[in-house]
Design a protein around this motif. Structure first.
Motif: not given
Lengths: 355, 523, 319
Positions: A125-142
């Motif tokens: 969910g952390i990666a999801g929130v960062l993706r949804a609100y800050l467009k942070t690439n989920e590949v890298i965060t996960t």
């Protein structure tokens, strides 16, 4: 419909075949006997009740991490963090059980699985929130979250869950285990446990959720065409977070089920658990279809468990099975190759026909 | 010998050039002469085959048959490099620039001057670039990154890229679509200057005033074929307007006189900015009444898309208000707007209107899947959805093998019918139809027009946005012309002419036209 | 330990742990600047570590003290060869870059252990190498008072080469024709194509360079740190190098400093016990820090625009 089925099955089947053939060629080149090896592989996985039990047990977490990966993929995201989500799920389940060892078995098991689900869900969910609100690439965060999970888990096991200086936690009480004397007897003392049934039920539920519910419809819509989904008034942010959380939740259950079913404790690990990446492989091979994931998990579990038998029977290194798995995924990923070959063959044919 | 002389005076000549993709002929037997030292305009609708022709000229496509002559010599180009070497260059509609590079880096890319061992020598390039910049009044900031400079300057960079490569034949693909009026004036001057220096220019556009201002000759292309060429100085803007609108298969939709009621949509002083913060809709006000079709005419890129997106909730407005059926819907979320009574046939049906890999029945449920009877307690009722879809398939004559077919497998016309069925069936107070017939065949067009008029006759409002004047005149009761985000005036469809609309689309406000008419009458 | 010794130890261990990351993250930078996402760096490092170890064990008697250096070259070549898989998949076969990279990560450890067993009679790990890459004093520079002691004595030369390579890479990417073209296909391949630049060729170059540098990075791991190859020789360094590349905003010099920073974090987890204030901190802080910082930096400080624009996009040439 039937034609659709065929074309959807053809790429995975060709990829599996190509993976095995290329694996055989590698063995031939290095002077090993592929037929003997594959035979050992098969009997090692399905040759006797114990092997079957081990194979089914191995498939259990794969189904769940595979389902997890596929949910995120349906929404158009790459959740590479299955390993970390599985691990926090595993850790949480064991931690929960060890914290309340005297609770009744049913409560322990449900609580452990719930704890794993919640932990896994939060982790992705952390990666999801960062993706949804800050467009942070989920590949890298996960990927990064995988390693954070690894080191945090090792530290927690060492500091809070282990006896003295051991590299593993205390074992959970029998009452919290998913194993049963009945299943053990049935499979000649294998580590097979009730987790498989949980995994299959969840696969069926996920098939239902993705195909028959409004939530599944929204996830699929956004994955297939986010512009049209916005046009239809869907909240893409909400759905991204939901899909990513659900994805980790499933991997977390995978970790919990493996924890209280297979391991019965938790270990200090040298690297991120391979089940996470294998789940990704399973989901790619099954093209995200939940029922397909069950079968793909059985295939990869057979390879893993059957692989253990290879050194017993032949002198082929058992890593050949991991090579075959990687090759299969290579062919699935590069399926344009088959398209290209069939196009070439067609044009050659038509050219030949004209001449 | 005579023909050789002809060819030598031509920068480019196409002879019987055909380019086919599979069975589809994007360019069919094209014969075209571009004279040296002239500006040659190419006029045609979207999908008419202009881009294909230009891609052939810039070496990206190879013609299926026919010949290409450059400066009188037959050539066979297989890459953009070949075109480059022949002195042909193209300013693409979507700039081919690397945002992260500086202006100089963009200009030299692919033709970089180097010292030994491949080390860039930008100093040498800078001199040549600054000379060209001065000579053609193409003002640039050589060290700025492209992402930080204005669209106008980006275009100048594109032009310099070609001049740097010593291009003599320049192709401009809709060069003014993204420019401000003052930038357009500058560009026109630059183009005139370039032809004076002996360069030849092909100008692709559908703005008549520009053609009138700079072009020497104008060729009209439609459905992959050339309709004709005229000398611009011998033809009036009105004649050009006629050519642009075309004399396609013209059919009239049967409709009675409208009986307009209360306003269902009120737009007051609306302004909308795009993602680059450029104001695309400027202080626009108008009403759509119940029981009428209001057509919005205008050339592509004059703020129509942004207007539609603001009404439907996809884009926020920066000021002004939108009222739908007496509810203030300004900046509401899309779903709220839909529930307030909006139906929306989006301009790009495949991108916004449909989820192509999903089935027809799933697409029909796209706006209503979350409520009864499509679903209950979060579970989709596929039995109902499929039955409902079958009903609409029959009612709207959608040609598909089944409601469970992938929508992507349907023809364009039938895909559009799926959208129309979905949007019309809710019986919305206001239906927005943005270019609803673009790229469709005659039968589908006729059908869709009838549906729009039906919607009007049921007492609802219809807002039709279209680039096709034929369509606007045929379906609308009143017509608003948008130019550069502004309202040029609203006219009754029955009391206007293509000429009048053409002038308004080119940027002449209605009151100005009326004034000049009055003057004529007074004399 | 006194301050001087602590400083010397920190600098020296930082460089040791950073060296593999520097090379690999530079490799990642080349690949992604050319538009190919490379999550397969981990797998490429595995191949480099494995191949260099086998070479070292087989030829240390022939080449003596030069063996580790030659082993790095061998590791680089094998990494390059291995990365061809990624290039073919992403450039020609239109595979998703992440899937293809993941295949590298799955394939490499399996292949390396498989071959280890083939070569070393079924053993799961190689013997210890005889000629390892050890720390030395750099001539002249180590004679500088104080600074020479801290930075250039008892240090890993390849680390300093890596630092210099970062500057060289920057120069190649930003000052040469090759670099300009490589970056253009990572930013806007369609534009590069209209200017006659071969997108496929440039993207191949980008991936192969990353394979070579990643291979060298992996080789440094086995030649200087683990001294043999086994399945845990490479355990996350490839991903950490990926993180360093992002942290460094896809800039070679930035990536190098990020790699040094991550090396520093690892160094602290060892030396930290001797440093006041942080001596009480748990090891886990230093282990988690590089990854956590990367997420925070990526989420809050790096806009979407920083990554090459067409990074991860398949380019299909129209005909």
């Amino acid at each position: 419909m039937s034609k659709n089925w065929k074309s959807r099955l053809s790429i995975p089947l060709i990829s599996i075949l190509a993976g095995f053939v290329l694996g055989a060629i590698i063995m031939l080149c290095l002077g090993y006997d592929p037929i003997m090896t594959y035979e050992a592989l098969f009997t090692g996985a399905w040759g006797d009740p114990n092997s079957i039990g081990e194979t089914l047990r191995q498939a259990t977490p794969l189904i769940l991490t595979g389902l997890g990966f596929s949910v995120a993929t349906s929404a158009g995201f790459f959740n590479i963090g299955g390993a970390g989500q599985y691990l926090v799920g595993w850790l949480s389940s064991i931690w929960f059980v060890l914290s309340f060892p005297s609770l009744p078995g049913v409560v322990l098991i449900t609580g452990a699985i719930a704890a794993g689900a919640i932990a896994g869900g939060i982790w992705s969910g952390i990666a999801g929130v960062l993706r949804a609100y800050l467009k942070t690439n989920e590949v890298i965060t996960t990927i990064m979250l995988n390693y954070i999970a690894l080191y945090l888990s090792n530290w927690i096991v060492k500091s809070f869950l282990a006896n003295g200086d051991a590299d593993y936690s205390k074992s959970i009480p029998q009452s919290a285990s998913l194993r049963s004397p009945f299943l053990m007897e049935l499979t000649n003392n294998s580590t097979f446990h009730y987790g498989l049934f949980i995994a299959i039920v969840i696969a069926i539920i996920m098939a239902f959720v993705m195909k028959k519910t409004t939530v599944g419809y929204e996830i699929r819509s956004i994955g297939l065409n986010s512009d049209a989904s916005k046009y239809a008034g869907m909240s893409t942010k909400k759905v991204i977070i939901l899909a990513m959380t659900l994805s980790g939740l499933l991997a977390g259950i995978g970790g919990a089920v493996d924890g209280i079913g297979n391991y019965q404790n938790i270990l200090v690990l040298a690297s991120t658990p391979s089940v996470g990446f294998d789940g990704l492989a399973v989901a790619l091979l099954a093209y995200g279809n939940p029922i397909g994931i069950v079968f793909a998990s059985l295939l990869f579990a057979s390879l893993k468990i059957g692989g253990l038998n290879i050194p017993v029977v032949s002198n082929t290194p058992s890593e050949i099975v991991d090579i075959v798995i990687a090759l299969i995924i290579f062919f699935v990923g590069a399926s344009y190759l088959f398209e290209y070959i069939s196009k070439k063959m067609k044009t050659n044919k038509s050219k030949g026909g004209k001449a | 010998m005579q023909s050789n002389f002809d060819q030598a005076s031509c920068a480019i000549e196409l002879k019987h050039m055909t380019k086919a993709f599979g069975d589809f002929k994007a360019n069919n037997d094209i014969n075209l002469k571009i004279k040296k030292g002239q500006i040659h305009a190419l006029l045609g609708e979207n999908g008419a085959g202009k881009s294909t022709m230009m891609n052939v000229l810039s070496g990206l496509y190879q013609p299926t048959s026919g010949d290409v002559f450059v400066n009188g010599e037959k050539v066979a180009m297989t890459s953009s490099k070949d075109a480059n070497n022949l002195g042909i260059g193209m300013v693409h509609q979507h700039f081919m620039l690397v945002d992260d590079f500086t202006v100089i880096e963009n200009i030299v890319l692919g033709a970089e001057p180097t010292k030994a061992a491949g080390i860039l020598n930008l100093k040498q390039a800078r001199q040549k670039i600054m000379d060209l910049s001065e000579k053609y009044h193409l003002e640039i900031d050589p060290d700025a990154k492209v992402r930080d400079i204005s669209v106008g300057m980006q275009q100048r960079v594109e032009i310099l890229k070609l001049l740097y490569r010593d291009a003599n034949i320049l192709i401009f693909d809709e060069p003014t679509a993204v420019l401000t009026p003052s930038e357009i004036t500058e560009l026109m001057a630059i183009m005139k200057e370039m032809v004076q220096e002996g360069k030849s220019i092909i100008l692709i556009t559908h703005k008549l005033d520009e053609i009138k201002e700079v072009a020497d000759e104008c060729t009209v292309i439609r459905r992959g074929q050339i309709i004709g060429s005229v000398l611009v100085k011998n033809s009036s803007e009105q004649q050009l307007a006629d050519m642009m609108v075309g004399r396609e298969v013209s059919f009239k939709t049967d409709k009675t006189k409208s009986k307009p009621g209360e306003a269902v949509l009120k737009i007051e002083n609306l302004s909308v900015k795009d993602s680059q913060k450029v104001e695309r809709v400027k202080n626009l006000s108008f009403n759509v009444r119940a029981g009428e079709v209001l057509g919005i005419a205008g050339v592509d890129g004059n703020g129509q898309s942004e207007l539609v997106q603001a009404i439907s909730g996809l884009e926020k407005s920066s000021s002004g208000s939108i009222t739908l059926d007496n509810q203030n819907i300004t900046n509401l979320k899309v779903r709220k707007v839909t529930e307030a009574g909006l139906g929306h046939i989006p301009e790009d049906r495949q991108r916004f209107g449909l989820i192509l890999p999903m089935t027809v029945s799933e697409n029909i449920a796209l706006q209503s899947y979350y409520c009864k009877p499509d679903s209950a307690h979060g579970v989709l009722k596929y039995n109902y959805m499929n039955e409902h879809a079958r009903h609409l398939i029959e009612q709207f004559d959608i040609r598909t093998s089944s409601e469970k077919s992938e929508t992507g497998a349907l023809s364009g016309g039938n895909q559009q019918k799926v959208i129309i069925a979905r949007e019309v069936e809710r019986n919305p107070k206001l239906l927005i139809a943005a270019n609803p017939t673009r790229g469709l065949d005659v039968g589908a067009i006729e059908y869709i027009h009838k549906r729009l008029v039906d919607q009007r006759d049921k007492g609802n409002g219809v807002l039709l946005v279209s680039f096709s004047l034929d369509e606007i005149l045929n379906v609308s009761d009143r017509i608003l012309v948008m130019h550069n985000g502004e309202n040029m005036g609203i006219v009754e469809a029955s009391r206007t002419s293509e000429q009048e609309l053409g002038l308004m689309m080119a940027g002449t406000p209605l009151d100005k036209i009326k004034k000049s008419k009055r003057k004529v009458a007074d004399k | 330990m006194n301050t001087m010794t602590i400083l010397m130890t920190i600098v020296s261990t930082t460089l040791i742990y950073a060296s593999p990351l520097i090379f690999t993250s530079l490799g990642g930078t080349f690949s992604e600047r050319g538009g190919i996402v490379n999550v397969g760096l981990e797998g490429i490092m595995v191949i480099g570590a494995f191949a260099s170890t086998v070479f070292s064990i087989s030829f240390n008697e022939t080449f003596g003290a030069a063996t580790p250096w030659l082993a790095l070259i061998v590791g680089g070549i094998c990494g390059l060869l291995f990365s061809i898989v990624h290039a073919v998949a992403t450039v020609n076969l239109r595979a998703n870059h992440i899937i293809s990279g993941t295949v590298l990560n799955m394939l490499a450890p399996a292949a390396a252990v498989f071959l280890t067993k083939v070569i070393y009679d079924g053993k799961g790990q190689t013997p210890i190498i005889q000629q390892n890459m050890s720390t030395t004093d750099i001539p002249l520079l180590s004679k500088i008072p104080v600074i020479g002691d801290i930075f250039f004595s008892n240090t890993l030369v390849i680390g300093w080469i890596g630092i210099l390579l970062a500057f060289a890479s920057w120069w190649v990417l930003y000052k040469t024709r090759f670099g300009l073209r490589l970056r253009s296909v990572g930013e806007n391949p369609e534009a590069a194509d209209t200017l006659g630049i071969s997108v496929y060729k440039m993207r191949y170059s980008a991936v192969l360079i990353s394979g070579m540098l990643g291979g060298i990075g992996g080789a440094i791991m086995s030649q200087a740190i683990t001294l043999n190859y086994n399945v845990s020789t490479i355990a996350g360094q490839g991903f950490m190098a990926l993180a360093a590349m992002i942290f460094g905003k896809w800039n070679p010099i930035g990536a190098m400093f990020a790699a040094l920073f991550f090396g520093f974090a690892q160094s602290l987890s060892i030396v930290g016990a001797y440093i006041p204030i942080i001596s009480g901190w748990n090891d886990v802080v230093f282990k988690v820090a590089p990854y956590l910082i990367t997420i925070v930096v990526l989420a809050f400080f790096i806009g979407k625009s920083t990554a090459p624009k067409a990074d991860g996009e398949t380019f299909i040439k129209s005909k």
